[in-house]
Structure formats: C-alpha cells, structure tokens
Motif scaffolding. Sequence first.
Motif, mmCIF file in Angstrom:
data_model
loop_
_atom_site.group_PDB
_atom_site.id
_atom_site.type_symbol
_atom_site.label_atom_id
_atom_site.label_comp_id
_atom_site.label_asym_id
_atom_site.label_seq_id
_atom_site.Cartn_x
_atom_site.Cartn_y
_atom_site.Cartn_z
ATOM 1 N N UNK A 192 0.795 -1.222 0.000
ATOM 2 C CA UNK A 192 0.000 0.000 0.000
ATOM 3 C C UNK A 192 0.830 1.276 0.000
ATOM 4 N N UNK A 193 2.101 1.193 0.416
ATOM 5 C CA UNK A 193 2.905 2.412 0.549
ATOM 6 C C UNK A 193 3.041 3.148 -0.775
ATOM 7 N N UNK A 194 3.408 2.445 -1.823
ATOM 8 C CA UNK A 194 3.608 3.110 -3.109
ATOM 9 C C UNK A 194 2.305 3.645 -3.700
ATOM 10 N N UNK A 195 1.209 2.837 -3.726
ATOM 11 C CA UNK A 195 -0.049 3.401 -4.264
ATOM 12 C C UNK A 195 -0.546 4.619 -3.490
ATOM 13 N N UNK A 196 -0.261 4.659 -2.186
ATOM 14 C CA UNK A 196 -0.725 5.774 -1.370
ATOM 15 C C UNK A 196 0.274 6.933 -1.325
ATOM 16 N N UNK A 197 1.399 6.747 -1.987
ATOM 17 C CA UNK A 197 2.412 7.797 -1.995
ATOM 18 C C UNK A 197 3.129 7.961 -0.682
ATOM 19 N N UNK A 198 3.288 6.854 0.077
ATOM 20 C CA UNK A 198 3.910 6.928 1.401
ATOM 21 C C UNK A 198 5.260 6.222 1.437
ATOM 22 N N UNK A 199 5.899 6.076 0.276
ATOM 23 C CA UNK A 199 7.178 5.377 0.258
ATOM 24 C C UNK A 199 8.358 6.331 0.128
ATOM 25 N N UNK A 200 8.124 7.619 0.322
ATOM 26 C CA UNK A 200 9.194 8.594 0.195
ATOM 27 C C UNK A 200 9.997 8.748 1.471
ATOM 28 N N UNK A 201 11.007 9.640 1.419
ATOM 29 C CA UNK A 201 11.880 9.876 2.566
ATOM 30 C C UNK A 201 11.492 11.113 3.360
ATOM 31 N N UNK A 202 10.433 11.798 2.954
ATOM 32 C CA UNK A 202 10.078 13.018 3.671
ATOM 33 C C UNK A 202 9.393 12.683 4.994
ATOM 34 N N UNK A 203 9.464 13.616 5.936
ATOM 35 C CA UNK A 203 8.983 13.350 7.295
ATOM 36 C C UNK A 203 7.466 13.182 7.360
ATOM 37 N N UNK A 204 6.732 13.929 6.557
ATOM 38 C CA UNK A 204 5.276 13.801 6.571
ATOM 39 C C UNK A 204 4.858 12.410 6.112
#
Length: 595
Positions: A544-556
């Motif tokens: 789910x991380x990639x489809x939800x856009x949560x696989x980045x390195x930013x703190x948010x």
Amino acid sequence: MSKHRQTRRERRRDAAARTATSKSSPLAAEAPDAASEVNETSEAVAEAVRRTSTGLLSASVLMAAGTIVSRLSGFVRSALIFAAIGSSLNADIFTGANTIPNALYILVAGGIFNVVLVPQLVRAMKDDSDGGEAYAQRIVTLGLLVLAIATVVLVIATPLLVRLVFDHRLFDPGNEDALSSAYALMRYCLPQVFFYGAFVLVGQILNSRGRFGPMMWAPITNNVISCAVLVTYIAVYGSSNGSDGFTSGQELLLGVGSTVGIAVQALVLIPYLRAAGFHYRPRFDFRGVGLGHTLRLGAWTLAFILVNQVTFVVITRIGTSAGLLALGDGTTDPAGTTVYASAFLITQVPHGVITVSLVTATMPLISRLAAEGNLTAMRAEIQGNIRLVLSLLAPIAVAVFALSEPLGTVVASWGAMEGRTEAVSATIAAFAPAIIFVSLHYMSLRGFYALEDTRTPFFLQLVLATVNIAVAVVFATQVDPEAISTVLALAYGSAYLVGSLLAITVLSFRIGPVVDWSAAGFLGRLALACLVAGAAIIGSFTFLAEPLGLDGDDKISALLSLVLFGGLGALAFLLAAWMLRIREVTSVIRTVLRR
C-alpha cells in the motif's frame, strides 16, 4: 542488631519450624503438600493477574502518562540534536560529555538509591515509630554529602575522565580543537551528578510513600529546557555536522544549559515532599539506625554498577571511534555514539512507560511479601507482572522492527541530517529485540532485590557485561563507520537475551518456577498474535505504501506511514489477542478506557 534483621530472623525460624513439621513424615505428607502448593500457586497467579490488570494498572496510569510525555519531549530533543550538530564527531563529543554524568552518578550512588533504599524505606515506615521519617532524613543527608564530595572530585578529574571515555584517536595531532571542546563540555556537565542524585533521593522517598507521579513527570522540565537550549543554538549558530570542535560560546550554551535542565528537574520535586507529609531537616546521627545494613546491601549493588559502567565506557569509546575513523577515510555519515544513544532512547520508551511504571508501583508490595516470607504470593506477583508487560511490549517490539525506516526518518531527518537516516533506521531495527529482553531482565532482578539479595544480580550482570563487550569489540572492528552503532545495538540485545534467560532461571531456583506450563501456553499465544501483527504491518507497507504515496523519505510521509501501518498492525494484534484469549491485553484496554 537492627530491628529489621531481628524480625527477619524470627520469620525464618518460624518458617523452618513449619517446614520441619510438615516434612516429619515425607512419604505421607509430600504428595498432599505438593498438590496444595500447586493449587495455591495457581490461585495466587490468577489473583495476581487480576490485581495487576486492575488496581495496579490504575495506579500506574499516571506514571505511564508522565513517562509518555517525557519520552515524547525526549524525541523532540533528540531530533533537535541531529538538526543542530548532526551525528559526526562534534555530536559524539557533546553526547559523551552529557551522558557521562548520569553514568557516574549511577556509579557513585545510583544503584543504592534506586534498588536498595525503597525496600529499606518501606520497612522503616512499617517498623519505626515515626513512620520512617528520621531514617529518610538521615538517608537524604548522607546521600547529599556523598554526592557533593563526589561531584567536586569528578570535576577535578576531568582530564582523566575524557581520556577514559573517548577513543584514543581524539588525542592524535590535528584533533586539538575537538579535544579542547571535550574537556570544556565535560566540566560544564559533571555537576549534573549531584542533581541526578538529589532527584532520585527525593523521588524514591515519594515512591515509598505511594506518590509515584511526580518522579515520572519531572524529567519533562529537563527536556523542555534542553530543547530551548538547542533551539537557541540553532538560532544563534545555525546547523552543522562538524568534527572540528565547538567555540567557547557554543560550549557554554550546550554544557551549562544541559546542567540547568537536570537541576530544575530535581528542584520541582521538593514541593511534593511536604504534600506527602515528609519534612526534611539535616541529620548527621548515622550510627545505630540500620544504615550499615543498607550500605552492606549496597556494596554488591555498587559492584554491579561498576561492571555496568565499565561496559558503558567500552561502548562509548567504540561509538566515538566512528567519527574519528570517518575523518581518516573520508566517510561522510558515521554512526557512533549520538546515533546509538538516539536509537536507544526510542527503543527504551516502551520499557520506561510500561515496565518501569508497573514495577515502581509493585516493588513495595513485592518487598513486603518477601519480608513476610510469602514466596508463593511474591512469585505470583512477578509472574503477573511479566505476563502483563510481555503482552504489551512484544507487539511494540515487532512494530518498531517493521517500521524502523519511517521511525528513523521522523526522528533524525532534520537540519544537517536531512535525508541521511539509513544508519539511524538500521540501529533502531537492531535495538527492537532488546525492548523485550531488557524488561525481562529488569523485572527478574527486582525479585532478587526484594529478597535483599544484591550479590546474585552482580554475578548475573558480570555475565551480561561480558557478552555485551565481547560481541561489540569483535564485530565493531569488522564494519565501516556507518554501521558501528548498529553493531553496538545488536551486542546490547544479545547481552540482555542471555542475561534475562539466566536471571529468570536463577530466580526460579529461589522462589519457584517463574515460567511454568501456564506461562508457556501464554507465550505461544502471544507469539502467534505478534506474528499476525508483524505480517499486517509488513504486508500493508509493502503493497500500500507506493499506491498511497507513502514510500518517500520526507517526514510527513514517514509520519503517516507510522500512523497508518502501525495502526493496522495494532488492530491486527488486538483482534488476534481477543481470538486467542490473551486476557492481559483486554484488561489493559478496559483499564485505559475507564481511566
């Protein structure tokens, strides 16, 4: 001879007489006694679990809440350290200078204050006509004198301490500025020894009188002051990740500011003493009041602490070598003492919030049961505590391991460390198993201390320290500077695995089996529930991380990952715990909701 010791001898004689009577005809009496023992133990364990899950949990909620807020503010402080001074040699110098006072306080008096005085204060409150007030006054007076003298001696010995704590490469030509900063920061921070001791002295008197909350909430003031100091540093001097030492103004701000925080932490407890009914006045009549008995108990504890602090020095020296090695080979992201300390702080939060809060609340009860010779009830209390703590810590350990990457980003990706948190995440993951093993070891040792046995914990700690040092020394020489903190975390977890298993085994010989068939079944069900939770976290993160856009390195993105995937793991664990009938988990939920 002290009244406390006479009472214990009388109890032992009575117990021996009862034992002799019951075993006068072994063939006739042994089987019925064994059956009675099993029934009594089972009922006591069940009652201990019920009591721990209701009354003691309620008593621990305030302490746990204070610890949570304190640890959260500690996270902010850790992030500000990374933002202000990074993770290279300068950061390791500040971290080393700011942590050695706590280690030295523990070496000077902390073990005696923490684990010997509470049982003695409880006994004095029970047996002395004044409720133990005179005894506590003498303890405070003697403790403050020892701390004051020790602090002066330590400040004078700063050059020796710097050479002892920091890696020998710090004294090589070319590192003069960094060495000068180490001397200055150490001198500014060493007075913390006195204030750490005063804080624990006052806090333990409050604990012995059932006032647990203030000692758990007071460290928040220290963290607030430390955060203010670091914010001021960033505002005045900016962010850096240097290895060339600090200016005199930077040293003064960081060192004195850190010491002021510890002093305020101690001072805020004083008003609570009067509210607890304790009025301090200096007393110097130390003879004939049982202090010799306390100090004899503390001799083995001091040996225990000495072994522990030898380990601390070795680990700190290895940690500071990371930044110094990086100077030689051009490594840009060394991971040494600062990374190790920050990851350690994160993974110790569950221990501080759950284990320390619960054990602080139950230690007076366990001490009273031990003093009465009621080992069956004492064992039941310890078993109930272990089951409750494990039911909370095991899923947290799984979540910390599975979510170590976003955790590292949230904590360390600030200022000079922006986008450079791989070593922090790896160290957090390596620390995850220790979340369980440290608490098991901690609870087991409290059983020995309640029995007034400080000798056995010394030998147990000797084994633990040997494992820790051996693993750290062997493997730290085989890795690059970026991986030193990870290796040190693995060494720490390995040591506490061995230590906890050994401590539980030895304690079982003293009070009966701490881990029985009922506990084995509980552990099996708990392991299965944790596997379900771990699979839920890793699976949801993977798919789910990639489809939800949560696989980045930013703190948010990292923070949202912690909330979402950690929440899914928590729900999976709670569902599995309900299906597997792990009642400790459901009892905690009911208690927290009720509070």
